[in-house]
Design an enzyme around this catalytic site. Structure first.
Site, PDB file in Angstrom:
ATOM      1  N   LYS A   1      11.899 -27.342   5.626  1.00 16.56           N
ATOM      2  CA  LYS A   1      13.173 -27.500   6.349  1.00 16.56           C
ATOM      3  C   LYS A   1      13.816 -28.814   5.909  1.00 16.56           C
ATOM      4  O   LYS A   1      13.143 -29.849   5.838  1.00 16.56           O
ATOM      5  CB  LYS A   1      12.923 -27.520   7.865  1.00 16.56           C
TER       6      LYS A   1
ATOM      7  N   ARG B   1       0.811  -1.215   0.000  1.00 12.97           N
ATOM      8  CA  ARG B   1       0.000   0.000   0.000  1.00 12.97           C
ATOM      9  C   ARG B   1       0.852   1.277   0.000  1.00 12.97           C
ATOM     10  O   ARG B   1       0.493   2.260  -0.638  1.00 12.97           O
ATOM     11  CB  ARG B   1      -0.837  -0.034   1.274  1.00 12.97           C
TER      12      ARG B   1
ATOM     13  N   HIS C   1       6.009 -23.630   6.496  1.00 15.21           N
ATOM     14  CA  HIS C   1       7.442 -23.583   6.171  1.00 15.21           C
ATOM     15  C   HIS C   1       8.231 -24.704   6.837  1.00 15.21           C
ATOM     16  O   HIS C   1       9.328 -25.026   6.415  1.00 15.21           O
ATOM     17  CB  HIS C   1       8.046 -22.198   6.465  1.00 15.21           C
TER      18      HIS C   1
ATOM     19  N   LYS D   1       0.226 -19.732   6.324  1.00 11.13           N
ATOM     20  CA  LYS D   1      -0.577 -20.182   7.443  1.00 11.13           C
ATOM     21  C   LYS D   1      -0.653 -19.059   8.480  1.00 11.13           C
ATOM     22  O   LYS D   1       0.195 -18.172   8.439  1.00 11.13           O
ATOM     23  CB  LYS D   1       0.024 -21.448   8.046  1.00 11.13           C
TER      24      LYS D   1
ATOM     25  N   HIS E   1       2.422 -26.643  12.103  1.00 10.83           N
ATOM     26  CA  HIS E   1       3.767 -27.228  12.130  1.00 10.83           C
ATOM     27  C   HIS E   1       3.826 -28.564  12.898  1.00 10.83           C
ATOM     28  O   HIS E   1       4.372 -29.545  12.406  1.00 10.83           O
ATOM     29  CB  HIS E   1       4.766 -26.270  12.781  1.00 10.83           C
TER      30      HIS E   1
ATOM     31  N   GLU F   1      10.991 -22.534  21.527  1.00 12.69           N
ATOM     32  CA  GLU F   1      11.660 -21.322  21.051  1.00 12.69           C
ATOM     33  C   GLU F   1      12.070 -20.490  22.248  1.00 12.69           C
ATOM     34  O   GLU F   1      11.343 -20.440  23.249  1.00 12.69           O
ATOM     35  CB  GLU F   1      10.705 -20.488  20.203  1.00 12.69           C
TER      36      GLU F   1
ATOM     37  N   LYS G   1       6.913 -20.478  23.584  1.00  9.82           N
ATOM     38  CA  LYS G   1       7.831 -19.344  23.445  1.00  9.82           C
ATOM     39  C   LYS G   1       8.545 -19.157  24.770  1.00  9.82           C
ATOM     40  O   LYS G   1       8.025 -19.542  25.824  1.00  9.82           O
ATOM     41  CB  LYS G   1       7.050 -18.064  23.155  1.00  9.82           C
TER      42      LYS G   1
HETATM   43  C1  BG6 Z   1       6.063 -19.399  12.472  1.00 13.52           C
HETATM   44  C2  BG6 Z   1       5.340 -18.902  13.677  1.00 13.52           C
HETATM   45  O1  BG6 Z   1       5.199 -20.083  11.616  1.00 13.52           O
HETATM   46  O2  BG6 Z   1       7.104 -20.274  12.884  1.00 13.52           O
HETATM   47  C3  BG6 Z   1       6.284 -18.217  14.633  1.00 13.52           C
HETATM   48  O3  BG6 Z   1       4.320 -18.005  13.263  1.00 13.52           O
HETATM   49  C4  BG6 Z   1       7.450 -19.099  14.966  1.00 13.52           C
HETATM   50  O4  BG6 Z   1       5.607 -17.826  15.825  1.00 13.52           O
HETATM   51  C5  BG6 Z   1       8.088 -19.641  13.701  1.00 13.52           C
HETATM   52  O5  BG6 Z   1       8.394 -18.336  15.694  1.00 13.52           O
HETATM   53  C6  BG6 Z   1       9.154 -20.682  14.008  1.00 13.52           C
HETATM   54  O6  BG6 Z   1       9.810 -21.002  12.827  1.00 13.52           O
HETATM   55  P1  BG6 Z   1      11.349 -21.380  12.792  1.00 13.52           P
HETATM   56  O7  BG6 Z   1      11.634 -21.643  11.354  1.00 13.52           O
HETATM   57  O8  BG6 Z   1      12.091 -20.218  13.367  1.00 13.52           O
HETATM   58  O9  BG6 Z   1      11.482 -22.608  13.641  1.00 13.52           O
END
Ligand code: BG6
Length: 505
Positions: free
Chosen positions: A184, A50, A180, A150, A242, A218, A340
């Site tokens: 990996k 935008r 994603h 997602k 995931h 994480e 987290k």
């Molecule tokens: C994302 C989440 O899909 O995956 C995030 O929205 C998360 O909250 C991330 O931190 C983790 O991905 P990676 O590749 O860092 O393990």
């Protein structure tokens, strides 16, 4: 040796080009693919957002983001000038068919055979309007693909509505729903481990496996994504996609081929075999937590509510016990946890095998621990197999566990490409194998929905856990009630001796 197979020239349009995902993940991935010669120079990347700005201003933003993501070593003047010569910008309002859309249509021209990849790095409520505008401006050719991030929706009904909107414009083979994790390297390696080796697949059954653990921890907090995260929470952000995808790859039957639909059919069967939760048992089998102030990797960090600056019942941690109603896995629990602000970043899968039926060895020999296969997905990618052995030397038959280690980093000595590098190239090739099909996404939502409903009805807040811990104590109780424990083999991160070996000298 890594082999780079160039893709066909294409036009890629990134909607939401100024956003976090585009700047942190997509632009760095594209720069690397250009730099390595995988994307031919006749290709173009068009950022669409935008904000009114010219191409030079967009380049300046992308430049700063590339330096932050890749560091100066990778951002050489040659790599940058190559990438920027192919990077364009158009300012448009995704929802309003104004002049920006006409400009985009002019840029893309009318070459129906040329591959077009529309990447929607925007909020899901814009997927429908963007797709409609793409169609109205005549941009949805047979060679067009749309990539969406997602989470698709907020629950099953909203996921269906979004899928209907996209599906009314694009055919399923043109829709690339990204998870994603599937891009990996080590996640794809789960397929190689299971189906390129005969030894494991024969052990992959309820007769031999006691239980499976999947941990995605994480150390980061929510990294400024307050609005998104506080509406989503860990169940929608991580588990629905995931963690369930990892579970699918671990539990699925061998597909009849590696064709996209053959693989996705098998994953879908796993999702449909998951025993649904009864709303009343959610309290017993699912733990939700939220971090409070604590020390992570040596640094004091605020609690979640302080971090977002308001009160919230959003969970930043989930642990649960899943079961599959299938002949292969009947009676084998799959314990999943993600959070987290945990002590380290670590994603791993633990397959714990059953105990030996009885011990031949006298009590003084030491405890017989069950065999475990640990697949470390990140960081320190590798595999460890725990075996019991005789302690060498005199002193009778003393037993202790040893670990067979394979470090992928040492074995292959190369950089692991980021998941987005692989997935973007797959989208250009039209290969949907590592993307989620509509029915998979909806089956995953259907399974998590009773958990969402139970939480909505339950006035109790999530259980508190201090930042820097492995989650609320209820998560430990969840597995210990069954006489099992979460894997604690964190020595790679802490450089301390393995607690398992230390416990059983
Ligand atoms: C994302 C989440 O899909 O995956 C995030 O929205 C998360 O909250 C991330 O931190 C983790 O991905 P990676 O590749 O860092 O393990």
């Amino acid at each position: 040796m890594a082999q780079i197979i160039p893709v066909q020239p294409f036009d890629g349009v990134v909607f939401g080009a100024n956003g976090d995902l585009s700047l942190r993940k997509l632009m760095p991935a594209l720069l690397r693919r250009f730099r390595d010669g995988q994307i031919p120079l006749e290709s173009r990347i068009i950022g669409a957002a935008r904000t009114e700005m010219d191409r030079a201003a967009f380049h300046a933003r992308v430049h700063a983001a590339l330096e932050a993501a890749l560091g100066p070593e990778e951002c050489t003047p040659e790599a940058l000038s190559l990438f920027f010569s192919r990077l364009f910008y158009v300012s448009l309002n995704a929802e309003v068919p104004g002049p920006g859309w006409t400009e985009l249509a002019t840029m893309l021209g009318s070459a129906p055979e040329r591959i077009r990849v529309f990447y929607l790095a925007t909020a899901p409520n814009l997927y429908g309007p963007i797709c409609r505008n793409l169609a109205d401006f005549g941009l949805v050719s047979g060679a067009a693909r749309v990539v969406v991030e997602k989470p698709i929706g907020h629950d099953l009904a909203s996921a269906r509505a979004i899928n209907d909107e996209i599906g009314s414009i694009f055919a399923e083979r043109q829709i690339f729903r990204i998870d994603h994790f599937l891009g990996k390297e080590t996640v794809q390696n789960l397929m190689a481990l299971r189906f390129a080796n005969s030894i494991f697949e024969r052990l992959w059954t309820a007769d031999v496996v006691d239980h499976v653990q999947i941990t995605v921890a994480e150390s980061v907090g929510i990294e400024g994504r307050t609005d998104y995260y506080d509406r989503a929470g860990a169940l929608r952000d991580m588990v629905q996609n995931h963690l369930l995808q990892l579970l699918c790859l671990l539990a699925m039957e061998p597909p009849i081929s590696l064709d996209a639909d053959a693989v996705r059919d098998e994953k879908l069967k796993v999702l449909r075999a998951l025993r649904p939760f009864d709303v009343h048992e959610v309290g017993q089998r699912v733990v939700r937590g939220q971090y409070t102030q604590g020390v992570v990797e040596g640094r004091m960090v605020p609690g979640y509510q302080t971090e977002i600056g308001r009160q919230s019942r959003t969970e930043t941690f989930v642990a649960l016990k899943a079961e599959l109603r299938s002949w292969r896995w009947a009676g084998v629990p799959f314990y999943l946890r993600t959070g987290k602000r945990m002590p380290h970043k670590v994603s791993e899968v633990v397959v714990q095998f059953r105990d030996v039926p009885f011990s031949l060895f006298p009590r003084e020999s030491g405890a017989l621990l069950p065999n475990k296969l640990i697949v470390r997905l990140q960081p320190n990618e590798g595999m460890h197999l725990y075996l019991m052995t005789k302690d060498p030397g005199p002193g009778g038959m003393r037993l202790r566990p040893v670990k067979l280690n394979i470090s992928f980093a040492e074995a292959f000595g190369m950089r692991y490409p980021d998941a987005y590098e692989r997935l973007l190239m797959d989208a250009v090739r039209g290969n949907t194998t590592l993307f989620m099909r509509r029915d998979e996404v909806e089956a995953a939502w259907a399974w998590v929905e009773p958990i969402l409903s139970a939480w909505e009805e339950n006035p109790d807040p999530p259980r508190a856990y201090p930042a820097g811990s492995w989650g609320p104590t209820a998560a430990i109780a969840l597995i210990e009630r069954d006489g099992r424990t979460w894997n604690e083999d964190w020595e790679e991160q802490s450089a301390a001796p393995s607690p398992i070996i230390a416990k059983h000298p």
